[in-house]
Design an enzyme around this catalytic site. Structure first.
Site, PDB file in Angstrom:
ATOM      1  CG  HIS A   1      -7.208  -5.071   8.210  1.00  0.00           C
ATOM      2  ND1 HIS A   1      -6.627  -6.258   7.764  1.00  0.00           N
ATOM      3  CD2 HIS A   1      -6.863  -4.131   7.294  1.00  0.00           C
ATOM      4  CE1 HIS A   1      -5.972  -6.035   6.635  1.00  0.00           C
ATOM      5  NE2 HIS A   1      -6.085  -4.762   6.331  1.00  0.00           N
TER       6      HIS A   1
ATOM      7  CG  HIS B   1      -4.233  -0.020   5.777  1.00  0.00           C
ATOM      8  ND1 HIS B   1      -5.594   0.136   5.626  1.00  0.00           N
ATOM      9  CD2 HIS B   1      -3.965  -1.299   5.424  1.00  0.00           C
ATOM     10  CE1 HIS B   1      -6.118  -1.001   5.191  1.00  0.00           C
ATOM     11  NE2 HIS B   1      -5.150  -1.889   5.070  1.00  0.00           N
TER      12      HIS B   1
ATOM     13  CD  GLU C   1     -13.917  13.366  25.868  1.00  0.00           C
ATOM     14  OE1 GLU C   1     -12.853  12.801  25.597  1.00  0.00           O
ATOM     15  OE2 GLU C   1     -14.159  13.906  26.951  1.00  0.00           O
TER      16      GLU C   1
ATOM     17  CG  HIS D   1      -9.204  -3.600   3.137  1.00  0.00           C
ATOM     18  ND1 HIS D   1      -8.503  -3.736   1.964  1.00  0.00           N
ATOM     19  CD2 HIS D   1      -8.254  -3.606   4.102  1.00  0.00           C
ATOM     20  CE1 HIS D   1      -7.209  -3.839   2.211  1.00  0.00           C
ATOM     21  NE2 HIS D   1      -7.030  -3.763   3.510  1.00  0.00           N
TER      22      HIS D   1
ATOM     23  CD  GLU E   1      -2.919  -1.343   0.327  1.00  0.00           C
ATOM     24  OE1 GLU E   1      -2.970  -0.507  -0.597  1.00  0.00           O
ATOM     25  OE2 GLU E   1      -3.701  -2.304   0.427  1.00  0.00           O
TER      26      GLU E   1
HETATM   27  O1  2HA Z   1      -0.436  -4.858   4.183  1.00  0.00           O
HETATM   28  O2  2HA Z   1      -3.410  -4.662   4.888  1.00  0.00           O
HETATM   29  O3  2HA Z   1      -4.209  -3.704   2.554  1.00  0.00           O
HETATM   30  C1  2HA Z   1      -1.502  -5.698   4.054  1.00  0.00           C
HETATM   31  C2  2HA Z   1      -2.750  -4.947   3.932  1.00  0.00           C
HETATM   32  C3  2HA Z   1      -3.113  -4.538   2.583  1.00  0.00           C
HETATM   33 ZN    ZN Z   2      -5.328  -3.912   4.563  1.00  0.00          ZN
END
Ligand code: 2HA
Ligand code: ZN
Length: 274
Positions: free
Chosen positions: A141, A139, A169, A210, A116
């Site tokens: 999940h 990033h 908040e 995702h 990414e």
């Molecule tokens: O790096 O989460 O979106 C692995 C991920 C790709």
């Molecule tokens: Zn991811």
């Protein structure tokens, strides 16, 4: 002189990736972080001055020419970063023409930045226009936020209001709300471009089914933003677990009052105030 692996920057990355892993936000190779370091923060270390490898970027990152990013590796596990930072993290420097980058530290067993990375750099470019102190893209999940993308209308207004109302908040931490892109293939320049376009307006962008992309000035602030978003989503899940019927909630006028009290301006048009 100190080795880069012993720097506070690597220490912070080790700690935050471990914590995110323990929260189940980064199963297997899920998640990635990029963290911009200033030249003066990097140059005092003895082991960051030699170019180990140069790799092509595949898009124009000339807006970031000469910038250093400490970044997690593609295919690597957040679970492992803490114990093997020299393998699973790397420090890269964007070339002067913005077409490639040099690996100057880390990725010692042949690794390279996250799949990414284009999305990260495109987001950095957009956020720097909004905030010159922009340094971090994170990033991961987060479970409850992802769950919302199955049960809720994928509208920025709807999701922002829902998250604001779950915790008093929230609106102070993300007054601009949350951005949303349509479902897209991860790792592509297309998702990077769509995310970056949202980043001009939002610090966080939901990737339906995702995860999230969040940005900020420091690792603490960026990670804290995800904590607050996920906490709100978690409360929503718990409300569902308690039967789902909402008997009372924070009103739009009350949200506006919280924002005003803390000197924040909620996203225009997201609150109904008449
Ligand atoms: O790096 O989460 O979106 C692995 C991920 C790709
Ligand atoms: Zn991811």
């Amino acid at each position: 002189m100190t080795k880069f692996v012993d720097s506070e920057y690597v220490k912070n990355m080790r700690e935050v990736t471990r914590e995110s892993y323990f929260r189940y936000w980064d199963e297997r190779n899920g998640g990635n972080v990029s963290y911009r370091l200033l030249t003066e923060e990097v140059e005092g270390f003895e082991d960051v001055h030699e170019v180990k490898r140069t790799l092509e970027l595949g898009f124009d990152a000339s807006a970031l020419a000469g910038f250093y990013y400490l970044v997690t590796g593609t295919g690597r596990y957040f679970r492992n970063v803490y114990s093997r930072p020299e393998l699973d993290l790397g420090l890269v420097k964007i070339s002067e023409d913005g077409q490639s980058y040099d690996i100057v530290w880390g990725f010692e067993d042949g690794g390279k930045p996250t799949s990414e990375f284009p999305s990260h750099l495109m987001s950095h470019i957009e956020r720097l226009k909004v905030n010159p102190n922009q340094r971090v893209v994170f990033h991961c999940h987060p479970t409850n936020l992802i769950a919302l993308s199955f049960t809720q209308e994928l509208s920025e207004r709807h999701l922002s209001r829902l998250l604001w109302k779950m915790q008093a908040e929230s609106i102070v931490v993300f007054p601009e709300g949350i951005g949303v892109i349509p479902y897209m293939t991860p790792g592509t320049n297309e998702i990077g471009e769509a995310t970056a376009a949202k980043m001009s307006e939002f610090q966080t962008v939901l990737w339906p089914h995702h995860g999230v992309f969040a940005s900020g000035s420091t690792l603490d602030e960026t990670y804290g933003l995800i904590e607050v978003l996920e906490k709100a989503a978690m409360i929503y899940s718990q409300v569902g677990a308690q039967g789902g019927e909402i008997k009372q909630a924070i009103t739009d006028k009350e949200l506006q009052k919280i924002a005003e009290f803390f000197g924040m301006t909620p996203h225009e048009g997201f609150l109904d105030l008449d």
